[in-house]
Design a protein around this motif. Structure first.
Motif, mmCIF file in Angstrom:
data_model
loop_
_atom_site.group_PDB
_atom_site.id
_atom_site.type_symbol
_atom_site.label_atom_id
_atom_site.label_comp_id
_atom_site.label_asym_id
_atom_site.label_seq_id
_atom_site.Cartn_x
_atom_site.Cartn_y
_atom_site.Cartn_z
ATOM 1 N N VAL A 2 0.682 -1.323 -0.159
ATOM 2 C CA VAL A 2 0.102 0.294 -0.419
ATOM 3 C C VAL A 2 0.857 1.041 0.057
ATOM 4 O O VAL A 2 1.858 1.198 0.740
ATOM 5 N N GLN A 3 0.702 2.089 -0.914
ATOM 6 C CA GLN A 3 1.409 3.773 -0.668
ATOM 7 C C GLN A 3 0.304 4.614 -0.338
ATOM 8 O O GLN A 3 -0.873 4.359 -0.034
ATOM 9 N N LEU A 4 0.386 5.349 0.654
ATOM 10 C CA LEU A 4 -0.015 6.870 0.807
ATOM 11 C C LEU A 4 0.560 8.396 0.809
ATOM 12 O O LEU A 4 1.306 8.440 1.159
ATOM 13 N N VAL A 5 -0.019 8.954 -0.047
ATOM 14 C CA VAL A 5 0.640 10.149 -0.174
ATOM 15 C C VAL A 5 -0.808 11.074 0.440
ATOM 16 O O VAL A 5 -1.427 11.694 -0.168
ATOM 17 N N GLU A 6 0.335 12.288 1.209
ATOM 18 C CA GLU A 6 -0.478 13.372 1.659
ATOM 19 C C GLU A 6 -0.188 14.070 0.783
ATOM 20 O O GLU A 6 0.616 14.870 0.089
ATOM 21 N N SER A 7 -1.121 14.989 1.270
ATOM 22 C CA SER A 7 -1.051 16.849 0.687
ATOM 23 C C SER A 7 -1.826 17.804 1.361
ATOM 24 O O SER A 7 -2.525 17.395 2.319
ATOM 25 N N GLY A 8 -1.590 18.951 1.483
ATOM 26 C CA GLY A 8 -2.030 19.984 2.425
ATOM 27 C C GLY A 8 -1.442 20.549 3.677
ATOM 28 O O GLY A 8 -2.256 21.605 4.142
ATOM 29 N N GLY A 9 -0.159 20.045 4.083
ATOM 30 C CA GLY A 9 0.161 20.670 4.834
ATOM 31 C C GLY A 9 0.787 21.922 4.626
ATOM 32 O O GLY A 9 0.199 22.691 3.630
ATOM 33 N N LEU A 20 -5.842 18.644 5.395
ATOM 34 C CA LEU A 20 -4.955 17.092 5.084
ATOM 35 C C LEU A 20 -6.202 16.059 4.052
ATOM 36 O O LEU A 20 -7.399 15.858 4.291
ATOM 37 N N SER A 21 -5.229 16.110 2.803
ATOM 38 C CA SER A 21 -6.091 14.769 2.215
ATOM 39 C C SER A 21 -4.796 13.783 2.518
ATOM 40 O O SER A 21 -3.568 13.947 2.156
ATOM 41 N N THR A 77 -9.296 7.802 -0.368
ATOM 42 C CA THR A 77 -8.532 8.630 -0.111
ATOM 43 C C THR A 77 -8.949 8.866 2.249
ATOM 44 O O THR A 77 -10.943 9.042 1.372
ATOM 45 N N VAL A 78 -8.563 9.779 2.331
ATOM 46 C CA VAL A 78 -9.295 9.983 3.990
ATOM 47 C C VAL A 78 -8.962 11.746 3.426
ATOM 48 O O VAL A 78 -7.458 12.244 3.251
ATOM 49 N N TYR A 79 -9.576 12.387 4.461
ATOM 50 C CA TYR A 79 -9.418 14.221 4.660
ATOM 51 C C TYR A 79 -9.666 14.842 6.020
ATOM 52 O O TYR A 79 -10.375 13.674 6.926
ATOM 53 N N LEU A 80 -8.473 15.543 6.186
ATOM 54 C CA LEU A 80 -8.641 15.889 7.887
ATOM 55 C C LEU A 80 -9.495 17.242 7.312
ATOM 56 O O LEU A 80 -8.211 18.281 6.934
ATOM 57 N N GLN A 81 -10.023 18.297 7.426
ATOM 58 C CA GLN A 81 -10.294 19.196 8.171
ATOM 59 C C GLN A 81 -9.871 19.617 9.596
ATOM 60 O O GLN A 81 -10.583 19.546 10.846
ATOM 61 N N MET A 82 -9.278 21.218 9.155
ATOM 62 C CA MET A 82 -8.477 21.220 11.090
ATOM 63 C C MET A 82 -8.639 22.767 11.012
ATOM 64 O O MET A 82 -8.309 24.100 9.997
ATOM 65 N N ASN A 83 -10.060 22.897 12.085
ATOM 66 C CA ASN A 83 -9.941 24.842 12.216
ATOM 67 C C ASN A 83 -9.746 25.620 13.137
ATOM 68 O O ASN A 83 -9.252 24.755 14.373
ATOM 69 N N SER A 84 -9.549 26.969 13.312
ATOM 70 C CA SER A 84 -9.134 27.436 15.003
ATOM 71 C C SER A 84 -7.832 26.559 15.276
ATOM 72 O O SER A 84 -7.938 26.280 16.145
ATOM 73 N N LEU A 85 -6.712 26.958 14.223
ATOM 74 C CA LEU A 85 -5.823 26.271 14.510
ATOM 75 C C LEU A 85 -4.645 26.643 16.101
ATOM 76 O O LEU A 85 -4.886 28.457 15.989
ATOM 77 N N ARG A 86 -3.822 26.123 16.720
ATOM 78 C CA ARG A 86 -3.741 26.753 17.131
ATOM 79 C C ARG A 86 -1.984 26.229 17.363
ATOM 80 O O ARG A 86 -1.074 25.624 16.552
ATOM 81 N N PRO A 87 -1.398 27.341 17.570
ATOM 82 C CA PRO A 87 0.137 26.596 18.023
ATOM 83 C C PRO A 87 0.668 25.281 18.648
ATOM 84 O O PRO A 87 1.501 24.578 18.203
#
Length: 122
Positions: A2-9, A20-21, A77-87
């Motif tokens: 299996v290969q996993l390719v991330e993007s969106g950082g 992120l995707s 494909t899996v996604y991660l929606q990140m809101n109100s991000l903090r340090p």
């Protein structure tokens, strides 16, 4: 295999959002979980969120109000929606595919992406 390719950082200011995707390819078992883990410098890798192939979700308690996971099974494909991000969300985010051998989900193997850096800073 299996290969996993991330993007969106990337770099985002506090209070901002990122999505992120992660696309999986190769020999993908039908019974699986797809999810995200993260690792900050000097800390252990921790679960952010995961979703089963039939839509059940599992979140880190401290993140469920700001992060949302989703997946498109047709696109593997899996996604991660990140809101109100903090340090403190600054970390390398890793995509995970947990592949089960049967529907009982007793035995599995993990596949990992290469990681994508998320930096929250002004």
């Amino acid at each position: 295999q299996v290969q996993l390719v991330e993007s969106g950082g990337g770099l985002v200011q506090p209070g901002g959002s990122l999505r992120l995707s992660c696309a999986a390819s190769g020999s993908i078992r039908s019974i699986n979980d797809m999810g995200w883990y993260r690792q900050a410098p000097g800390k252990q890798r921790e679960l952010v969120a995961a979703m089963t192939n039939d839509g059940n979700t599992n979140y880190a308690d401290s993140l469920k109000d700001r992060f949302s996971i989703s997946r498109d099974n047709a696109k593997n494909t899996v996604y991660l929606q990140m809101n109100s991000l903090r340090p403190e969300d600054t970390a390398v985010y890793y995509c995970n595919l947990r592949s089960y051998f049967t529907y009982r989900r007793l035995n599995f193997f993990d596949s990992w992406g290469q990681g994508t850096q998320v930096t929250v800073s002004s």
